[in-house]
Design a protein around this motif. Structure first.
Motif, PDB file in Angstrom:
ATOM      1  N   ASP A 100      31.287 -38.398  15.995  1.00 21.16           N
ATOM      2  CA  ASP A 100      29.850 -38.174  15.851  1.00 21.16           C
ATOM      3  C   ASP A 100      29.078 -38.802  17.015  1.00 21.16           C
ATOM      4  OD1 ASP A 100      30.350 -36.836  13.544  1.00 21.16           O
ATOM      5  OD2 ASP A 100      29.782 -38.474  12.209  1.00 21.16           O
ATOM      6  N   ARG A 101      29.521 -39.974  17.447  1.00 16.11           N
ATOM      7  CA  ARG A 101      28.834 -40.645  18.544  1.00 16.11           C
ATOM      8  C   ARG A 101      29.009 -39.874  19.852  1.00 16.11           C
ATOM      9  NH1 ARG A 101      29.778 -46.951  18.839  1.00 16.11           N
ATOM     10  NH2 ARG A 101      28.882 -46.634  16.757  1.00 16.11           N
ATOM     11  N   LEU A 102      30.208 -39.337  20.068  1.00 17.62           N
ATOM     12  CA  LEU A 102      30.444 -38.533  21.269  1.00 17.62           C
ATOM     13  C   LEU A 102      29.574 -37.277  21.263  1.00 17.62           C
ATOM     14  CD1 LEU A 102      34.333 -38.731  21.648  1.00 17.62           C
ATOM     15  CD2 LEU A 102      32.625 -39.669  23.215  1.00 17.62           C
ATOM     16  N   MET A 103      29.427 -36.669  20.092  1.00 15.81           N
ATOM     17  CA  MET A 103      28.617 -35.462  19.996  1.00 15.81           C
ATOM     18  C   MET A 103      27.151 -35.778  20.234  1.00 15.81           C
ATOM     19  SD  MET A 103      28.869 -32.258  19.661  1.00 15.81           S
ATOM     20  CE  MET A 103      27.875 -30.818  19.276  1.00 15.81           C
ATOM     21  N   VAL A 104      26.675 -36.899  19.730  1.00 13.81           N
ATOM     22  CA  VAL A 104      25.292 -37.312  19.990  1.00 13.81           C
ATOM     23  C   VAL A 104      25.077 -37.503  21.491  1.00 13.81           C
ATOM     24  CG1 VAL A 104      23.655 -39.218  19.725  1.00 13.81           C
ATOM     25  CG2 VAL A 104      24.857 -38.326  17.727  1.00 13.81           C
ATOM     26  N   PRO A 155      19.421 -26.167  19.431  1.00 10.63           N
ATOM     27  CA  PRO A 155      20.425 -26.700  18.493  1.00 10.63           C
ATOM     28  C   PRO A 155      20.676 -28.196  18.680  1.00 10.63           C
ATOM     29  CG  PRO A 155      21.152 -24.609  19.415  1.00 10.63           C
ATOM     30  CD  PRO A 155      19.953 -25.024  20.208  1.00 10.63           C
ATOM     31  N   ALA A 156      20.750 -28.641  19.935  1.00 11.97           N
ATOM     32  CA  ALA A 156      20.972 -30.071  20.191  1.00 11.97           C
ATOM     33  C   ALA A 156      19.779 -30.898  19.730  1.00 11.97           C
ATOM     34  CB  ALA A 156      21.237 -30.303  21.679  1.00 11.97           C
ATOM     35  N   LEU A 157      18.567 -30.419  19.971  1.00  9.73           N
ATOM     36  CA  LEU A 157      17.381 -31.142  19.528  1.00  9.73           C
ATOM     37  C   LEU A 157      17.375 -31.305  18.010  1.00  9.73           C
ATOM     38  CD1 LEU A 157      14.579 -29.570  21.761  1.00  9.73           C
ATOM     39  CD2 LEU A 157      15.363 -31.937  21.823  1.00  9.73           C
ATOM     40  N   CYS A 219      29.747 -29.287  27.688  1.00  8.36           N
ATOM     41  CA  CYS A 219      30.142 -28.549  26.492  1.00  8.36           C
ATOM     42  C   CYS A 219      31.664 -28.435  26.408  1.00  8.36           C
ATOM     43  CB  CYS A 219      29.501 -27.159  26.491  1.00  8.36           C
ATOM     44  SG  CYS A 219      30.051 -26.102  25.126  1.00  8.36           S
ATOM     45  N   PHE A 220      32.315 -28.013  27.493  1.00  8.59           N
ATOM     46  CA  PHE A 220      33.759 -27.821  27.446  1.00  8.59           C
ATOM     47  C   PHE A 220      34.505 -29.144  27.327  1.00  8.59           C
ATOM     48  CE2 PHE A 220      32.965 -23.435  28.555  1.00  8.59           C
ATOM     49  CZ  PHE A 220      33.991 -22.789  27.875  1.00  8.59           C
ATOM     50  N   ALA A 221      33.972 -30.204  27.903  1.00 10.27           N
ATOM     51  CA  ALA A 221      34.599 -31.508  27.716  1.00 10.27           C
ATOM     52  C   ALA A 221      34.553 -31.923  26.251  1.00 10.27           C
ATOM     53  CB  ALA A 221      33.913 -32.544  28.598  1.00 10.27           C
ATOM     54  N   GLN A 222      33.418 -31.663  25.593  1.00  6.39           N
ATOM     55  CA  GLN A 222      33.315 -31.961  24.156  1.00  6.39           C
ATOM     56  C   GLN A 222      34.271 -31.078  23.358  1.00  6.39           C
ATOM     57  OE1 GLN A 222      31.479 -34.389  22.576  1.00  6.39           O
ATOM     58  NE2 GLN A 222      32.605 -33.735  20.756  1.00  6.39           N
ATOM     59  N   LEU A 223      34.403 -29.819  23.748  1.00  7.81           N
ATOM     60  CA  LEU A 223      35.344 -28.929  23.064  1.00  7.81           C
ATOM     61  C   LEU A 223      36.776 -29.430  23.206  1.00  7.81           C
ATOM     62  CD1 LEU A 223      33.917 -25.415  24.028  1.00  7.81           C
ATOM     63  CD2 LEU A 223      33.829 -26.510  21.783  1.00  7.81           C
ATOM     64  N   LEU A 246      37.571 -26.643  13.953  1.00  5.69           N
ATOM     65  CA  LEU A 246      37.552 -25.440  14.796  1.00  5.69           C
ATOM     66  C   LEU A 246      36.257 -24.650  14.591  1.00  5.69           C
ATOM     67  CD1 LEU A 246      41.171 -23.955  14.713  1.00  5.69           C
ATOM     68  CD2 LEU A 246      39.834 -24.532  16.744  1.00  5.69           C
ATOM     69  N   CYS A 247      35.787 -24.586  13.365  1.00  6.89           N
ATOM     70  CA  CYS A 247      34.523 -23.884  13.098  1.00  6.89           C
ATOM     71  C   CYS A 247      33.367 -24.569  13.816  1.00  6.89           C
ATOM     72  CB  CYS A 247      34.253 -23.818  11.602  1.00  6.89           C
ATOM     73  SG  CYS A 247      35.346 -22.703  10.688  1.00  6.89           S
ATOM     74  N   LEU A 248      33.361 -25.907  13.810  1.00 12.97           N
ATOM     75  CA  LEU A 248      32.319 -26.639  14.526  1.00 12.97           C
ATOM     76  C   LEU A 248      32.412 -26.401  16.029  1.00 12.97           C
ATOM     77  CD1 LEU A 248      32.413 -30.035  12.565  1.00 12.97           C
ATOM     78  CD2 LEU A 248      30.629 -28.277  12.463  1.00 12.97           C
ATOM     79  N   ALA A 249      33.635 -26.357  16.552  1.00 13.14           N
ATOM     80  CA  ALA A 249      33.817 -26.085  17.980  1.00 13.14           C
ATOM     81  C   ALA A 249      33.319 -24.687  18.329  1.00 13.14           C
ATOM     82  CB  ALA A 249      35.285 -26.250  18.354  1.00 13.14           C
ATOM     83  N   ALA A 250      33.597 -23.731  17.461  1.00 10.66           N
ATOM     84  CA  ALA A 250      33.123 -22.360  17.694  1.00 10.66           C
ATOM     85  C   ALA A 250      31.601 -22.304  17.700  1.00 10.66           C
ATOM     86  CB  ALA A 250      33.688 -21.427  16.624  1.00 10.66           C
ATOM     87  N   THR A 251      30.978 -23.047  16.798  1.00 14.40           N
ATOM     88  CA  THR A 251      29.514 -23.104  16.754  1.00 14.40           C
ATOM     89  C   THR A 251      28.950 -23.650  18.062  1.00 14.40           C
ATOM     90  OG1 THR A 251      29.485 -23.381  14.349  1.00 14.40           O
ATOM     91  CG2 THR A 251      27.534 -24.103  15.552  1.00 14.40           C
ATOM     92  N   LEU A 252      29.546 -24.734  18.556  1.00 16.22           N
ATOM     93  CA  LEU A 252      29.076 -25.322  19.808  1.00 16.22           C
ATOM     94  C   LEU A 252      29.205 -24.326  20.955  1.00 16.22           C
ATOM     95  CD1 LEU A 252      28.043 -27.808  21.346  1.00 16.22           C
ATOM     96  CD2 LEU A 252      30.425 -28.550  21.595  1.00 16.22           C
ATOM     97  N   LEU A 253      30.305 -23.601  20.999  1.00 14.26           N
ATOM     98  CA  LEU A 253      30.490 -22.625  22.076  1.00 14.26           C
ATOM     99  C   LEU A 253      29.494 -21.475  21.963  1.00 14.26           C
ATOM    100  CD1 LEU A 253      32.144 -22.011  24.539  1.00 14.26           C
ATOM    101  CD2 LEU A 253      33.899 -20.984  23.091  1.00 14.26           C
ATOM    102  N   ARG A 254      29.224 -21.019  20.745  1.00 12.31           N
ATOM    103  CA  ARG A 254      28.241 -19.941  20.560  1.00 12.31           C
ATOM    104  C   ARG A 254      26.841 -20.391  20.985  1.00 12.31           C
ATOM    105  NH1 ARG A 254      31.194 -18.897  15.671  1.00 12.31           N
ATOM    106  NH2 ARG A 254      29.682 -20.160  14.507  1.00 12.31           N
ATOM    107  N   GLU A 255      26.568 -21.680  20.828  1.00 15.55           N
ATOM    108  CA  GLU A 255      25.244 -22.191  21.199  1.00 15.55           C
ATOM    109  C   GLU A 255      24.962 -22.092  22.695  1.00 15.55           C
ATOM    110  OE1 GLU A 255      24.962 -25.594  17.659  1.00 15.55           O
ATOM    111  OE2 GLU A 255      25.032 -26.190  19.770  1.00 15.55           O
TER     112      GLU A 255
END
Length: 409
Positions: A100-104, A155-157, A219-223, A246-255
């Protein structure tokens, strides 16, 4: 642009906090990295030679000088062009912080990068600053650019609990966003933003190009971190948890979709103008993208020995050394098609991520064709658009994807 501040720093006791970053970066914006005068380059090389005697934290200064002198040293590449060593790029091997901290952190720097781009466009539109003055876009193009840039932050905001500055007027929304982000921006953030913008030219649209590619790299580093966690969950036989990740990763990529629309506002003539000076730096050298691809499945021998993986030798070496993919880990636990089909969360995650990555590839290819044509090679004699076309449908996961798709209807 005179060198007085840099000469003054060299003449006195060299401390990291006294280094004239502002004046040095202004010079790069004035000349462009490709045309930096010899006197500047020689003084920067002298500064680098003095690094062992510099007092105070010098890691950032060393990374900055390395990035600034890449062309002078004949080691210019994609990593140095985007100043990636100066950005908080997570690595799945060393990312010891909680997910969670990395994603923030990723979301925060994603917003910072795009807000900085928005501020640059607004300053140019208002005539308050004049860096990178060549081939500035028209006001309607800027308005469209600002609209897409604001959308790309939303989405990030929301995850960061910020208000989303959506407005019918893109200029109003852009000004609200920059004002909001400026309040939260620290001196360290400002330093990161300044030191990671060293364009090769003075063409206005290169700012857009660099910031957007930096955001893609984050984005890709987080993926890559996410997919490493998926691999671990599969290895522990926690297949539903793997599917959720994987669903969360897909969401991030779609964003990232609005970022393609943002990049599409780049003027082709502007792209060709600064591209002349980017030889040696190609997106085919993206380490983060190759990590994502190889974490899904081990590349076939032909692809592993292609220019794509020769461009990232450390990733190529990892795979040769037995780097396990999600597919490999599924094999290791004897996860056959029936097991995946009976775990709908995992099946859905694989399907979603496959669809998102393929859509990303297709959009990348379309934009590259628009800018370069159908047969143009990339920078540094890389394969360019023909290579992108050949790899549009490269398998993300092996035949399991088809089974997963059937299992989820």
């Amino acid at each position: 642009m005179n060198t007085d501040a840099l000469r003054h720093w060299l003449a006195g006791p060299p401390t990291s906090h006294r280094f004239p970053y502002e004046q040095t970066i202004d010079a790069f914006h004035h000349y462009g990295k490709h045309a930096m005068p010899e006197d500047w380059l020689n003084l920067l090389k002298t500064a680098r030679d003095r690094l062992p005697t510099v007092t105070g934290p010098r890691e950032r200064l060393a990374a900055f000088l390395s990035t600034a002198l890449d062309k002078a040293d004949n080691r210019f590449d994609y990593r140095s062009y985007l100043a990636l060593p100066l950005l908080p790029i997570p690595d799945p091997d060393t990312a010891g912080e909680h997910t969670d901290r990395l994603m923030v952190r990723r979301d925060r720097h994603h917003v910072l990068l795009l807000a900085d781009l928005i501020g640059f466009e607004l300053h140019a539109l208002d005539g308050t600053r004049n860096p990178l003055p060549q081939l500035r876009p028209s006001a309607p193009v800027v308005r469209k650019r600002l609209r897409h840039a604001v959308r790309a932050t939303v989405p990030a905001l929301r995850r960061l609990s910020f208000a989303t500055p959506l407005d019918d007027d893109p200029l109003s929304a852009a000004r609200r966003l920059t004002a909001m982000v400026c309040v939260d921006r620290s001196s360290a953030d400002r330093m990161t933003l300044r030191t990671t913008m060293l364009p090769v030219s003075t063409v206005h649209d290169e700012y857009l190009f660099i910031r957007t590619l930096q955001a893609f790299e984050l984005c890709f580093a987080q993926l890559a971190v996410d997919l490493t966690a998926v691999r671990t969950a599969v290895g522990d036989n926690r297949l539903p948890a793997a599917g959720n990740r994987l669903c969360l990763a897909a969401t991030l990529l779609r964003e990232t979709a609005p970022m393609w629309s943002l990049l599409a506002t780049m003027q082709p003539e502007a792209f060709h103008a600064f591209r002349e000076n980017t030889d040696g730096a190609s997106a085919i050298q993206s380490r983060a993208y190759k990590l994502v691809e190889s974490l899904c499945r081990t590349p076939d021998p032909q692809r592993l020995h292609s220019v794509a993986y020769r461009s990232v030798p450390d990733v190529q070496a990892r795979i040769r050394g037995g780097h396990a993919s999600i597919d490999d880990t599924l094999d290791a636990i004897r996860a056959d098609q029936h097991v995946i089909a009976s775990t709908p969360t995992l099946a859905d995650g694989m399907r979603q991520f496959t669809a998102a990555l393929r859509q990303w590839r297709r959009t990348h290819h379309r934009l590259a064709v628009r800018m370069l044509g159908t047969e143009t090679t990339g920078t540094g004699a890389t394969p360019g658009t023909p290579y992108l076309r050949q790899n549009l449908d490269t398998t993300v996961f092996r035949r399991r994807t088809t089974t997963a798709h059937r299992a989820t209807g």
